[in-house]
Each structure stands twice: as structure tokens, then as C-alpha cells.
Design a protein around this motif. Structure first.
Motif, mmCIF file in Angstrom:
data_model
loop_
_atom_site.group_PDB
_atom_site.id
_atom_site.type_symbol
_atom_site.label_atom_id
_atom_site.label_comp_id
_atom_site.label_asym_id
_atom_site.label_seq_id
_atom_site.Cartn_x
_atom_site.Cartn_y
_atom_site.Cartn_z
ATOM 1 N N ASP A 40 0.853 -1.197 0.000
ATOM 2 C CA ASP A 40 0.000 0.000 0.000
ATOM 3 C C ASP A 40 0.881 1.236 0.000
ATOM 4 O OD1 ASP A 40 -2.046 1.812 0.245
ATOM 5 O OD2 ASP A 40 -2.464 1.371 2.354
ATOM 6 N N ARG A 41 1.378 1.579 -1.185
ATOM 7 C CA ARG A 41 2.361 2.660 -1.281
ATOM 8 C C ARG A 41 1.773 4.028 -0.979
ATOM 9 N NH1 ARG A 41 4.380 1.062 -7.203
ATOM 10 N NH2 ARG A 41 2.128 0.788 -7.341
ATOM 11 N N LEU A 42 0.466 4.193 -1.158
ATOM 12 C CA LEU A 42 -0.149 5.516 -0.983
ATOM 13 C C LEU A 42 -1.035 5.604 0.249
ATOM 14 C CD1 LEU A 42 -1.051 6.248 -4.725
ATOM 15 C CD2 LEU A 42 0.912 7.079 -3.410
ATOM 16 N N GLY A 43 -0.993 4.596 1.088
ATOM 17 C CA GLY A 43 -1.757 4.662 2.338
ATOM 18 C C GLY A 43 -3.251 4.571 2.176
ATOM 19 N N GLY A 47 -5.012 2.375 7.694
ATOM 20 C CA GLY A 47 -4.895 1.658 8.955
ATOM 21 C C GLY A 47 -5.345 0.215 8.919
ATOM 22 N N ALA A 48 -6.084 -0.186 7.901
ATOM 23 C CA ALA A 48 -6.494 -1.581 7.787
ATOM 24 C C ALA A 48 -5.272 -2.432 7.442
ATOM 25 C CB ALA A 48 -7.565 -1.739 6.719
ATOM 26 N N PRO A 49 -5.236 -3.680 7.893
ATOM 27 C CA PRO A 49 -4.097 -4.548 7.571
ATOM 28 C C PRO A 49 -3.929 -4.713 6.061
ATOM 29 C CG PRO A 49 -5.446 -5.514 9.302
ATOM 30 C CD PRO A 49 -6.206 -4.338 8.786
ATOM 31 N N VAL A 50 -2.676 -4.792 5.612
ATOM 32 C CA VAL A 50 -2.355 -4.984 4.203
ATOM 33 C C VAL A 50 -1.694 -6.349 4.052
ATOM 34 C CG1 VAL A 50 -1.104 -4.098 2.205
ATOM 35 C CG2 VAL A 50 -2.051 -2.503 3.895
ATOM 36 N N VAL A 51 -2.272 -7.191 3.205
ATOM 37 C CA VAL A 51 -1.715 -8.517 2.967
ATOM 38 C C VAL A 51 -1.328 -8.635 1.492
ATOM 39 C CG1 VAL A 51 -3.046 -9.551 4.841
ATOM 40 C CG2 VAL A 51 -3.994 -9.523 2.532
ATOM 41 N N GLY A 52 -0.617 -9.729 1.161
ATOM 42 C CA GLY A 52 -0.065 -9.826 -0.178
ATOM 43 C C GLY A 52 -0.814 -10.696 -1.148
ATOM 44 N N SER A 53 -1.873 -11.400 -0.688
ATOM 45 C CA SER A 53 -2.555 -12.337 -1.578
ATOM 46 C C SER A 53 -4.014 -12.500 -1.183
ATOM 47 C CB SER A 53 -1.867 -13.704 -1.539
ATOM 48 O OG SER A 53 -2.083 -14.325 -0.281
ATOM 49 N N VAL A 54 -4.778 -13.087 -2.103
ATOM 50 C CA VAL A 54 -6.189 -13.368 -1.833
ATOM 51 C C VAL A 54 -6.324 -14.369 -0.690
ATOM 52 C CG1 VAL A 54 -8.323 -14.306 -2.806
ATOM 53 C CG2 VAL A 54 -6.849 -12.857 -4.213
ATOM 54 N N ASP A 55 -5.492 -15.402 -0.667
ATOM 55 C CA ASP A 55 -5.592 -16.405 0.393
ATOM 56 C C ASP A 55 -5.326 -15.795 1.763
ATOM 57 O OD1 ASP A 55 -6.311 -18.441 -1.290
ATOM 58 O OD2 ASP A 55 -4.269 -19.181 -1.580
ATOM 59 N N GLU A 56 -4.364 -14.886 1.848
ATOM 60 C CA GLU A 56 -4.120 -14.203 3.124
ATOM 61 C C GLU A 56 -5.327 -13.369 3.531
ATOM 62 O OE1 GLU A 56 0.070 -12.587 3.788
ATOM 63 O OE2 GLU A 56 -0.004 -12.844 1.606
#
Length: 339
Positions: A40-43, A47-56
């Protein structure tokens, strides 16, 4: 399902960031996480969690999801969400072609889930008011629906051309306004910017109810234009979706005594009225409709089947432009008529 829907956004490009913004403020919905493989380069997650995949994202636990990834990934991501029991709003175009869209329709139908497509123009105040007035018969018989959608190339688009990215708006809006599907399409397209896909298309068509259509769409104009003109027996409506303004130009009733001019003119010029209409952000209205459909309150989303039919017509536009022939639209293969 809880009273508050747990939502996730997949893809934080331009549209994904806007979806996240709206979901943060939407009553009855909590944005619990976002997924993007580059972060999430632009925020936008605020504040919500940022994950890297659909499964996550699925492991976080969500009731609804928005898919705002490149078009080529829509089918794979959508099928994964359907298998996980997640109601899903997929950005337009719903898939790369009608066959992929049909697989999404089937998967969500089998799972008994709400699947929707982000054809946001349906929620534009000018077009909402236009359709209501057409439904009330205020224009009389509709003769033609013409659209112009043009502007500079958007950096956000890389995997589809102007037909799938922009013209799908006009295809969907036209069938929705007229309540009639396309019968035939003829198109000419070109690529002038050195990119892989077409960046200009001119489309002529006819709907099953006889309405003549035309669409001028490009990424080559230095100005931005979003206009829908509906001409009928009593005049013409002009909807500007950039400003959400709707104007009616009525046929005049005054006869001219100038013989040469009377012989030249078809209809006479009448008065013009720009309507005062409530204007809310279309993306907010789109999300409210999706939320309410998931909760069983109302059903006025753009369905996956609607999105499939739009992509089927877009496929025919591309075929017509490539072959130089008129393309007949097969609605049996595309799942039926207009929504």
C-alpha cells in the motif's frame, strides 16, 4: 453473517484506492483488510491490515470483497472468492471475454452468492434521471442513443484496449437505458499511440427494439468528454456524466413562415431545460446497492450476467473492427437480453 459486513479490497490501483476510501465510510460495512502484492504505497488502507494475496485476505475473514485487479486476473480471483463463499463486486470489464465471464456467472450462481460488476455509470445522477424519464415516456419513441467518451490515455490501463476499458461503459449504459439488447454491431478501430491494444474505436449499432446507436471512444483526445445523447419523438436528452447534468432540448411547436428554411428543417427548435437533480457520488451509490443486495434488502446491482452480456458485445465490436464486417450479437450465447 454479522450485522456489519466484513469487507476486503483486492488491488490498490486507482479504482482500488477509491473503493477502499468509500468502504471506510460506508454504513454497515467494515474494511478489515486489503490485498496487493506490492503493498500500500499511498496509504489507501487507512490503517487496515495490508496482505499480499487473496488467500491471506481470506484468512483474515471477510463477507464481501471488491476485485480491482487487472482484467486478466478477474476470472481467477473471482473463482477463488466464489469457492470461499464471499460475495464479490468485480470491477469492469468483468472478464477478458464472454467465456471467462460465463464461468464467473456459473460459479457465483452455484454458490448462491451475490456477484456484481462495477459499471459505475449506471449510478451517475444524470443517467439515473434520464432512465426514469425515458421509462415514464417523456421522450416518446426513442430513435437514437449516441455516446462520446474520449480523453487522454490513462496510465492505469495496460492489459486491455479502449473497447474493453471504456466502450463497455457505453455498451452497458445504452442497453440499460433502452431496456433492449444489441442486435448488430459495426466498428472501426485503430492504434495510434504505439501500444498493443486499440486506442480509438467508432461503433455503429442497432438494438433489438430498432434504436440506432453510435459510440465514439478514444484515448487520443486532449480533452475529457463523457456525453450520452438520446434523441426521440419529442426532442433530445443530453447527459453529461462528468458534471452529472441532464438537459432536455425539446422539439418546437412554432411553425416558421420562412418558406426556404421551413423546407430545409426537419424539427423546429424548442426550449431547453437543465434539470436540478440530487447528485451523490456514483461509487457510494454502487456500494450501497451491493451492500443491500448482500443483505437481501434490494436487488439493483449490475449483475455478473449483465457484465457478461456487455463483454460479449465488446467482443463483437473487436471482431467487427478486425474483420471489417457487421457482427451479429448472439444473445443466446451471451445469456439473454438487457437488464
Amino acid at each position: 453473517m454479522s450485522a456489519v459486513l466484513r469487507a476486503g479490497v483486492i488491488g490498490l490501483g486507482m479504482m482500488g484506492r477509491h473503493h477502499a476510501r468509500v468502504l471506510h465510510a460506508l454504513d454497515g460495512v467494515e474494511l478489515v483488510a486489503v490485498a496487493d502484492e506490492v503493498g500500500d504505497r499511498l496509504g489507501a488502507a487507512q490503517g487496515a491490515p495490508v496482505v499480499g494475496s487473496v488467500d491471506e485476505l481470506l484468512r483474515v475473514g471477510i463477507d464481501v470483497a471488491v476485485v480491482a485487479t487487472p482484467t486478466a486476473t478477474h476470472e481467477e480471483v473471482g473463482l477463488r472468492l466464489a469457492s470461499a463463499g464471499v460475495h464479490t463486486l468485480i470491477e469492469k470489464p468483468v472478464a477478458v471475454d464472454a467465456a471467462a465471464a460465463a464461468r464467473l456467472v456459473a460459479a457465483f450462481d452455484r454458490a448462491g452468492l451475490v456477484g456484481a460488476v462495477g459499471h459505475i455509470e449506471r449510478y451517475n445522477a444524470a443517467l439515473q434521471a434520464l432512465r426514469q424519464r425515458l421509462d415514464a415516456g417523456e421522450l416518446g419513441d426513442v430513435f437514437q442513443i449516441a455516446t462520446r467518451r474520449q480523453g487522454p490515455f490513462p496510465d492505469r490501463i495496460a492489459d486491455v484496449g479502449v473497447v474493453k476499458d471504456l466502450a463497455t461503459h457505453d455498451i452497458d449504459v445504452t442497453t440499460w437505458i433502452a431496456r433492449s439488447p444489441y442486435a448488430s454491431i459495426s466498428a472501426h478501430a485503430t492504434t495510434k499511440s504505439g501500444r498493443l491494444h486499440e486506442d480509438l474505436v467508432a461503433v455503429s449499432g442497432r438494438l433489438e427494439d430498432g434504436t440506432v446507436t453510435s459510440h465514439l471512444v478514444n484515448w487520443l483526445s486532449p480533452f475529457k468528454e463523457r456525453v450520452v445523447v438520446v434523441t426521440g419523438a419529442r426532442g433530445a436528452y443530453v447527459a453529461d456524466t462528468l458534471t452529472a447534468d441532464l438537459t432536455f432540448h425539446e422539439n418546437g411547436t412554432e411553425r416558421t413562415s420562412w418558406d426556404q428554411l421551413a423546407a430545409f428543417r426537419g424539427v423546429a427548435e424548442g426550449g431547453s431545460t437543465r434539470f436540478a437533480i440530487p447528485k451523490r457520488e456514483p461509487l457510494v451509490l454502487e456500494h450501497e446497492a451491493f451492500r443491500d443486495a448482500v443483505l437481501g434488502r434490494r436487488q439493483d446491482v449490475v449483475t455478473l450476467a449483465d457484465g457478461m452480456r456487455t463483454v460479449a458485445v465488446a467482443d463483437r465490436v473487436i471482431t467487427s473492427a478486425r474483420t471489417g464486417t457487421v457482427s451479429i450479437v448472439d444473445h443466446a450465447a451471451a445469456g439473454g437480453g438487457a437488464g
